[in-house]
Design a protein around this motif. Structure first.
Motif, PDB file in Angstrom:
ATOM      1  N   ASP A 179      -2.390  -5.612   5.911  1.00 27.49           N
ATOM      2  CA  ASP A 179      -2.023  -6.244   4.644  1.00 27.49           C
ATOM      3  C   ASP A 179      -1.713  -5.216   3.562  1.00 27.49           C
ATOM      4  O   ASP A 179      -0.773  -5.389   2.777  1.00 27.49           O
ATOM      5  CB  ASP A 179      -3.147  -7.166   4.173  1.00 27.49           C
ATOM      6  CG  ASP A 179      -3.292  -8.408   5.048  1.00 27.49           C
ATOM      7  OD1 ASP A 179      -2.325  -8.714   5.779  1.00 27.49           O
ATOM      8  OD2 ASP A 179      -4.352  -9.060   5.005  1.00 27.49           O
ATOM      9  N   GLU A 180      -2.501  -4.138   3.513  1.00 22.23           N
ATOM     10  CA  GLU A 180      -2.296  -3.136   2.458  1.00 22.23           C
ATOM     11  C   GLU A 180      -1.024  -2.315   2.688  1.00 22.23           C
ATOM     12  O   GLU A 180      -0.579  -1.589   1.784  1.00 22.23           O
ATOM     13  CB  GLU A 180      -3.502  -2.199   2.365  1.00 22.23           C
ATOM     14  CG  GLU A 180      -3.831  -1.429   3.626  1.00 22.23           C
ATOM     15  CD  GLU A 180      -4.813  -2.169   4.531  1.00 22.23           C
ATOM     16  OE1 GLU A 180      -5.405  -1.516   5.411  1.00 22.23           O
ATOM     17  OE2 GLU A 180      -4.988  -3.408   4.356  1.00 22.23           O
ATOM     18  N   GLU A 181      -0.437  -2.400   3.864  1.00 17.77           N
ATOM     19  CA  GLU A 181       0.804  -1.684   4.139  1.00 17.77           C
ATOM     20  C   GLU A 181       2.037  -2.500   3.758  1.00 17.77           C
ATOM     21  O   GLU A 181       3.150  -1.960   3.731  1.00 17.77           O
ATOM     22  CB  GLU A 181       0.877  -1.308   5.626  1.00 17.77           C
ATOM     23  CG  GLU A 181      -0.184  -0.299   6.054  1.00 17.77           C
ATOM     24  CD  GLU A 181      -0.260  -0.106   7.555  1.00 17.77           C
ATOM     25  OE1 GLU A 181      -0.693   0.977   7.989  1.00 17.77           O
ATOM     26  OE2 GLU A 181       0.099  -1.047   8.295  1.00 17.77           O
ATOM     27  N   LEU A 182       1.837  -3.767   3.462  1.00 15.17           N
ATOM     28  CA  LEU A 182       2.938  -4.662   3.110  1.00 15.17           C
ATOM     29  C   LEU A 182       2.973  -4.901   1.603  1.00 15.17           C
ATOM     30  O   LEU A 182       1.993  -4.667   0.900  1.00 15.17           O
ATOM     31  CB  LEU A 182       2.790  -5.997   3.844  1.00 15.17           C
ATOM     32  CG  LEU A 182       2.796  -5.922   5.373  1.00 15.17           C
ATOM     33  CD1 LEU A 182       2.444  -7.283   5.972  1.00 15.17           C
ATOM     34  CD2 LEU A 182       4.166  -5.447   5.882  1.00 15.17           C
ATOM     35  N   SER A 183       4.115  -5.384   1.135  1.00 18.94           N
ATOM     36  CA  SER A 183       4.266  -5.691  -0.291  1.00 18.94           C
ATOM     37  C   SER A 183       3.577  -7.001  -0.632  1.00 18.94           C
ATOM     38  O   SER A 183       3.312  -7.842   0.239  1.00 18.94           O
ATOM     39  CB  SER A 183       5.751  -5.780  -0.643  1.00 18.94           C
ATOM     40  OG  SER A 183       6.426  -4.594  -0.293  1.00 18.94           O
ATOM     41  N   SER A 184       3.323  -7.186  -1.901  1.00 22.26           N
ATOM     42  CA  SER A 184       2.704  -8.423  -2.378  1.00 22.26           C
ATOM     43  C   SER A 184       3.677  -9.593  -2.201  1.00 22.26           C
ATOM     44  O   SER A 184       4.888  -9.386  -2.078  1.00 22.26           O
ATOM     45  CB  SER A 184       2.335  -8.289  -3.851  1.00 22.26           C
ATOM     46  OG  SER A 184       3.516  -8.197  -4.645  1.00 22.26           O
ATOM     47  N   PRO A 185       3.197 -10.831  -2.195  1.00 22.30           N
ATOM     48  CA  PRO A 185       4.086 -11.990  -2.059  1.00 22.30           C
ATOM     49  C   PRO A 185       5.189 -12.020  -3.113  1.00 22.30           C
ATOM     50  O   PRO A 185       6.329 -12.418  -2.823  1.00 22.30           O
ATOM     51  CB  PRO A 185       3.140 -13.184  -2.204  1.00 22.30           C
ATOM     52  CG  PRO A 185       1.817 -12.661  -1.725  1.00 22.30           C
ATOM     53  CD  PRO A 185       1.776 -11.235  -2.167  1.00 22.30           C
ATOM     54  N   TYR A 186       4.874 -11.612  -4.330  1.00 21.94           N
ATOM     55  CA  TYR A 186       5.875 -11.609  -5.402  1.00 21.94           C
ATOM     56  C   TYR A 186       7.007 -10.635  -5.083  1.00 21.94           C
ATOM     57  O   TYR A 186       8.195 -10.978  -5.202  1.00 21.94           O
ATOM     58  CB  TYR A 186       5.209 -11.237  -6.728  1.00 21.94           C
ATOM     59  CG  TYR A 186       6.172 -11.079  -7.881  1.00 21.94           C
ATOM     60  CD1 TYR A 186       6.787 -12.191  -8.456  1.00 21.94           C
ATOM     61  CD2 TYR A 186       6.476  -9.815  -8.399  1.00 21.94           C
ATOM     62  CE1 TYR A 186       7.676 -12.046  -9.526  1.00 21.94           C
ATOM     63  CE2 TYR A 186       7.350  -9.661  -9.455  1.00 21.94           C
ATOM     64  CZ  TYR A 186       7.952 -10.779 -10.010  1.00 21.94           C
ATOM     65  OH  TYR A 186       8.828 -10.641 -11.062  1.00 21.94           O
ATOM     66  N   ILE A 187       6.665  -9.425  -4.668  1.00 17.70           N
ATOM     67  CA  ILE A 187       7.677  -8.429  -4.330  1.00 17.70           C
ATOM     68  C   ILE A 187       8.454  -8.868  -3.087  1.00 17.70           C
ATOM     69  O   ILE A 187       9.666  -8.662  -2.990  1.00 17.70           O
ATOM     70  CB  ILE A 187       7.023  -7.053  -4.097  1.00 17.70           C
ATOM     71  CG1 ILE A 187       6.334  -6.563  -5.366  1.00 17.70           C
ATOM     72  CG2 ILE A 187       8.057  -6.042  -3.617  1.00 17.70           C
ATOM     73  CD1 ILE A 187       7.253  -6.361  -6.538  1.00 17.70           C
ATOM     74  N   GLU A 188       7.766  -9.509  -2.141  1.00 20.81           N
ATOM     75  CA  GLU A 188       8.422  -9.947  -0.911  1.00 20.81           C
ATOM     76  C   GLU A 188       9.527 -10.963  -1.180  1.00 20.81           C
ATOM     77  O   GLU A 188      10.505 -11.030  -0.447  1.00 20.81           O
ATOM     78  CB  GLU A 188       7.393 -10.524   0.063  1.00 20.81           C
ATOM     79  CG  GLU A 188       6.712  -9.487   0.944  1.00 20.81           C
ATOM     80  CD  GLU A 188       7.698  -8.765   1.853  1.00 20.81           C
ATOM     81  OE1 GLU A 188       8.188  -9.370   2.826  1.00 20.81           O
ATOM     82  OE2 GLU A 188       7.983  -7.586   1.589  1.00 20.81           O
ATOM     83  N   GLU A 189       9.370 -11.765  -2.229  1.00 17.35           N
ATOM     84  CA  GLU A 189      10.443 -12.710  -2.573  1.00 17.35           C
ATOM     85  C   GLU A 189      11.742 -11.962  -2.827  1.00 17.35           C
ATOM     86  O   GLU A 189      12.811 -12.342  -2.335  1.00 17.35           O
ATOM     87  CB  GLU A 189      10.051 -13.524  -3.814  1.00 17.35           C
ATOM     88  CG  GLU A 189       9.021 -14.606  -3.579  1.00 17.35           C
ATOM     89  CD  GLU A 189       8.855 -15.467  -4.816  1.00 17.35           C
ATOM     90  OE1 GLU A 189       9.835 -16.142  -5.217  1.00 17.35           O
ATOM     91  OE2 GLU A 189       7.759 -15.445  -5.398  1.00 17.35           O
ATOM     92  N   PHE A 190      11.666 -10.909  -3.624  1.00 15.25           N
ATOM     93  CA  PHE A 190      12.858 -10.123  -3.950  1.00 15.25           C
ATOM     94  C   PHE A 190      13.326  -9.322  -2.735  1.00 15.25           C
ATOM     95  O   PHE A 190      14.530  -9.246  -2.455  1.00 15.25           O
ATOM     96  CB  PHE A 190      12.553  -9.170  -5.115  1.00 15.25           C
ATOM     97  CG  PHE A 190      12.404  -9.854  -6.438  1.00 15.25           C
ATOM     98  CD1 PHE A 190      13.502 -10.064  -7.265  1.00 15.25           C
ATOM     99  CD2 PHE A 190      11.162 -10.309  -6.868  1.00 15.25           C
ATOM    100  CE1 PHE A 190      13.372 -10.689  -8.488  1.00 15.25           C
ATOM    101  CE2 PHE A 190      11.017 -10.938  -8.093  1.00 15.25           C
ATOM    102  CZ  PHE A 190      12.116 -11.141  -8.915  1.00 15.25           C
ATOM    103  N   ARG A 191      12.381  -8.740  -2.011  1.00 10.52           N
ATOM    104  CA  ARG A 191      12.752  -7.902  -0.861  1.00 10.52           C
ATOM    105  C   ARG A 191      13.413  -8.732   0.229  1.00 10.52           C
ATOM    106  O   ARG A 191      14.449  -8.346   0.775  1.00 10.52           O
ATOM    107  CB  ARG A 191      11.508  -7.185  -0.307  1.00 10.52           C
ATOM    108  CG  ARG A 191      11.844  -6.017   0.620  1.00 10.52           C
ATOM    109  CD  ARG A 191      10.713  -5.690   1.570  1.00 10.52           C
ATOM    110  NE  ARG A 191      10.471  -6.799   2.485  1.00 10.52           N
ATOM    111  CZ  ARG A 191      11.230  -7.082   3.540  1.00 10.52           C
ATOM    112  NH1 ARG A 191      12.300  -6.358   3.812  1.00 10.52           N
ATOM    113  NH2 ARG A 191      10.935  -8.119   4.307  1.00 10.52           N
ATOM    114  N   CYS A 192      12.834  -9.884   0.553  1.00  7.84           N
ATOM    115  CA  CYS A 192      13.386 -10.736   1.618  1.00  7.84           C
ATOM    116  C   CYS A 192      14.748 -11.300   1.241  1.00  7.84           C
ATOM    117  O   CYS A 192      15.650 -11.394   2.085  1.00  7.84           O
ATOM    118  CB  CYS A 192      12.419 -11.871   1.935  1.00  7.84           C
ATOM    119  SG  CYS A 192      10.925 -11.343   2.792  1.00  7.84           S
TER     120      CYS A 192
END
Length: 303
Positions: A113-126
């Motif tokens: 989990d700590e190696e992945l982005s937060s849910p908020y950042i994932e919205e933009f990244r995805c």
């Protein structure tokens, strides 16, 4: 008496071997490594040089490797490197272990989990990742892309700045036709919520090597920048993809135009229009010149 040749020490041999490996054209490092190993005839020196050069080469050339479980591919870059030889694939939330010298993935594990982005950042990244997948599929027949968060991956909501990086890598290797080529582009996108703007900076690099009965190489680089307004994730993704599409197409067109004019411009400029005497050679009356006579005169030799 001629000077005696100095024997290179191990450090000098290693540095020379590293230089050859790091300057290998796209897709050719394994061929060069094989020849170097034979020339050096020293496993210790070769292994030291290879262990230092291959990781740097792989990351700078943005090579793509297939995951062991065939669930996708992973790009080898500095932006997704977690630990030594471990690289994150955010699309599949997996971490690949890479053997740099063999250029293969040897293992894969789920990302913590700590190696992945937060849910908020994932919205933009995805959202951006989805747009880039569509663009790369259209523009590069064998292209691979990925989007990474390189700053602010733990941001939980609006109010803080963060940065994403888009990496595009495409290669076409055709050793049977004596030519290889690659396209690499890296786009840094700074999301500045305080001023509601996105700053986009791109670095593009094109390499090609043609070596049938010769050795011709191309290494072209280009940088550009632009900006757009901060919007919802899907709208940001579309704007960024349009910016990238515009600048990459524009650069490709400029390359095509410049190389189509090579015979009429660059190649002509490489030749001296007149010899150093500033007079044209009289091809219609070459008998007036006698090489033997000129040499005898120069050396003071009488007949």
């Amino acid at each position: 008496m001629a000077e005696e040749e100095c024997e290179l020490n191990e450090k000098q041999k290693r540095e020379i071997a590293k230089w050859f490996l790091l300057n290998s054209p796209a897709g050719e490092i394994q061929y060069i490594a094989k020849d170097l190993r034979s020339v050096l005839n020293d496993e210790k020196v070769y292994n030291e040089a290879a262990s230092e050069a291959f990781p740097l080469y792989n990351k700078s050339h943005l090579i793509c490797l297939e995951l062991p479980n065939r669930s996708g591919d992973v790009l080898v870059a500095s932006y997704n490197e977690l630990e030594e030889n471990e690289f994150l694939d955010p699309r599949t939330a997996q971490v690949a272990t890479v053997d740099h010298v063999k250029q293969v993935c040897t293992d894969v594990r789920p990302a913590a989990d700590e190696e992945l982005s937060s849910p908020y950042i994932e919205e933009f990244r995805c959202a951006l990742d989805a747009e880039m997948l569509k663009y790369v599929a259209e523009a590069y027949p064998k292209g691979i892309c990925s989007v990474y968060c390189v700053d602010g991956k733990d941001v939980e909501g609006p109010g803080s700045n963060f940065e994403l990086v888009v990496v595009i890598s495409a290669a076409k290797n055709s050793p049977q036709n004596f030519c290889n080529g690659s396209w690499r582009s890296v786009w840094n996108i700074e999301f500045k919520e305080d001023v509601q703007m996105l700053e986009v900076r791109g670095k593009l690099q094109v390499g090609a090597h043609y070596y049938e009965e010769g050795n011709v190489q191309l290494d072209a680089k280009h940088e550009c920048k632009d900006a757009t307004i901060f919007q919802a994730p899907d709208d940001c993704a579309i704007s960024i993809a349009n910016i990238i599409r515009h600048y990459e197409a524009e650069y490709l067109e400029s390359l095509e135009a410049s190389y189509s004019n090579l015979p009429d411009t660059t190649f002509k400029d490489l030749r001296r229009k007149l010899p150093v005497t500033r007079t044209q050679f009289p091809w219609h009356n070459t008998l007036q010149f006698s090489l033997t006579r000129d040499i005898q005169k120069e050396l003071g030799i009488d007949k």
